[in-house]
Design a protein around this motif. Structure first.
Motif, short mmCIF file in Angstrom:
data_model
loop_
_atom_site.label_atom_id
_atom_site.label_comp_id
_atom_site.label_asym_id
_atom_site.label_seq_id
_atom_site.Cartn_x
_atom_site.Cartn_y
_atom_site.Cartn_z
N UNK A 151 0.84 -1.19 0.00
CA UNK A 151 0.00 0.00 0.00
C UNK A 151 0.88 1.25 0.00
N UNK A 152 0.82 2.00 -1.11
CA UNK A 152 1.67 3.18 -1.27
C UNK A 152 0.81 4.36 -1.72
N UNK A 153 0.60 5.34 -0.85
CA UNK A 153 -0.20 6.52 -1.24
C UNK A 153 0.67 7.61 -1.87
N UNK A 154 0.14 8.26 -2.89
CA UNK A 154 0.78 9.42 -3.52
C UNK A 154 -0.24 10.55 -3.57
N UNK A 155 0.12 11.70 -3.00
CA UNK A 155 -0.82 12.83 -2.96
C UNK A 155 -1.02 13.43 -4.34
N UNK A 156 -2.29 13.66 -4.69
CA UNK A 156 -2.63 14.37 -5.92
C UNK A 156 -3.03 15.81 -5.65
N UNK A 157 -2.86 16.23 -4.38
CA UNK A 157 -3.14 17.62 -4.03
C UNK A 157 -4.42 17.79 -3.23
N UNK A 158 -4.62 18.98 -2.74
CA UNK A 158 -5.80 19.31 -1.93
C UNK A 158 -6.84 20.04 -2.78
N UNK A 159 -8.09 19.95 -2.37
CA UNK A 159 -9.18 20.65 -3.08
C UNK A 159 -9.48 21.93 -2.30
N UNK A 160 -8.72 22.98 -2.60
CA UNK A 160 -8.84 24.22 -1.84
C UNK A 160 -10.08 25.03 -2.21
N UNK A 161 -10.64 24.78 -3.38
CA UNK A 161 -11.80 25.56 -3.85
C UNK A 161 -13.11 24.79 -3.71
N UNK A 162 -13.13 23.80 -2.82
CA UNK A 162 -14.30 22.93 -2.72
C UNK A 162 -15.57 23.75 -2.40
N UNK A 163 -15.49 24.63 -1.42
CA UNK A 163 -16.67 25.39 -0.99
C UNK A 163 -17.14 26.36 -2.06
N UNK A 164 -16.19 26.99 -2.75
CA UNK A 164 -16.53 28.02 -3.73
C UNK A 164 -17.05 27.42 -5.03
N UNK A 165 -16.69 26.20 -5.36
CA UNK A 165 -17.08 25.58 -6.62
C UNK A 165 -18.48 24.96 -6.50
N UNK A 166 -19.43 25.47 -7.28
CA UNK A 166 -20.80 24.97 -7.19
C UNK A 166 -20.97 23.59 -7.81
N UNK A 167 -20.23 23.32 -8.88
CA UNK A 167 -20.38 22.04 -9.58
C UNK A 167 -19.67 20.89 -8.87
N UNK A 168 -18.65 21.21 -8.07
CA UNK A 168 -17.88 20.20 -7.33
C UNK A 168 -17.22 19.19 -8.28
N UNK A 169 -16.82 19.66 -9.46
CA UNK A 169 -16.06 18.82 -10.39
C UNK A 169 -14.68 19.45 -10.55
N UNK A 170 -13.63 18.67 -10.29
CA UNK A 170 -12.28 19.20 -10.25
C UNK A 170 -11.37 18.40 -11.18
N UNK A 171 -10.53 19.09 -11.94
CA UNK A 171 -9.56 18.45 -12.83
C UNK A 171 -8.21 18.37 -12.10
N UNK A 172 -7.64 17.15 -12.05
CA UNK A 172 -6.42 16.91 -11.29
C UNK A 172 -5.44 16.12 -12.15
#
Length: 262
Positions: A204-225
């Protein structure tokens, strides 16, 4: 008509005075915007009106000594004179000039305010159209992505800390990108953010793809990573602002494995 004929027609004076119809006002405004000479003429007319009104309001410097010095009257000589008559025509002219000037200045002010209001509303409308166009383009792009047969769909189920949570990852290996639909996640508490993880399972090896800092502000809640990893699963945890180096498993909200390809 050419510029000189337009200026000599008197329509600019009526425009400044606010005496045109709404349609005529719009036509003149369009002509002024398109022709710098007309704009210069309008500014000149407005300036002349302001000066006329200011001049009409000034007190006239009449005094006995001033009149005597101009007529060279000797103080020792008595000259019979008749009772002066009030020049009502002159006073009426001044009053009319002041009244007309004041009305024109008011019209100029109202006209300028209208121009500013129209410009502001136009700018706001253009901004709204631009946002709508961008949103539409983004929506069309996402629809194309979601319908692509080569896109890998990975559902993420809720875990112990939040069983009702859910999310979905759409993984495009051609572009090394994932599209995360996080509509099923609750709003993060203050000081916390969601962090997305790419997982290898053995070991089991986790790799961070980053944080969702705009979660609250984004109405659609769809994020490209971006994701260039050979991911075998994806998970989302709740972490302190700024993210963590490794996932806090007690705050694992959703988890889902990539289906094996036949």
């Amino acid at each position: 008509m050419n510029t000189k004929e337009y200026i000599s027609s008197g329509i600019l004076e009526l425009y400044v005075a606010g005496s045109l119809s709404e349609k005529e006002n719009e036509e003149v405004y369009a002509a002024i915007i398109a022709n710098p000479e007309l704009l210069t003429e309008v500014i000149s007319i407005e300036s002349a009106i302001v000066k006329l009104t200011a001049a009409a309001k000034k007190d006239i410097p009449y005094s006995f000594n001033a009149i005597k010095s101009q007529l060279d009257i000797e103080t020792s000589k008595v000259i019979p004179i008749s009772k002066p008559k009030t020049n009502w025509a002159q006073y009426s002219g001044w009053a009319a000039a002041i009244l007309i000037g004041s009305m024109l200045v008011w019209s100029v002010t109202q006209n300028n305010n209208l121009k500013e209001q129209i410009a502001t509303e136009k700018e706001q409308l253009e901004e709204q159209i631009d946002k709508a166009s961008n949103s539409l383009a983004e929506a069309e792009k996402l629809i194309t992505v979601f319908r692509d047969k080569d896109i890998i769909s990975v559902p993420l189920a809720g875990q112990a800390v939040s069983p009702n949570s859910y999310a979905k990852v759409y993984w495009d290996k051609k572009t090394n990108a994932i599209y995360l639909d996080a509509k099923g996640l609750p709003e993060p508490p203050k000081g916390k953010v969601y962090q997305v993880w790419s997982l290898k399972l053995s070991p089991l090896t986790p790799t961070s793809l980053g944080t969702i800092d705009t979660f609250t502000a984004d109405n659609n809640k769809i994020f490209t990573i971006n994701n260039a990893n050979e991911s075998e699963a994806f998970g989302i945890t709740l972490e302190p602002e700024g993210g963590s180096e490794s996932p806090t498993l007690e705050q694992l909200y959703t988890l889902g494995a990539v289906a094996a390809t036949p």
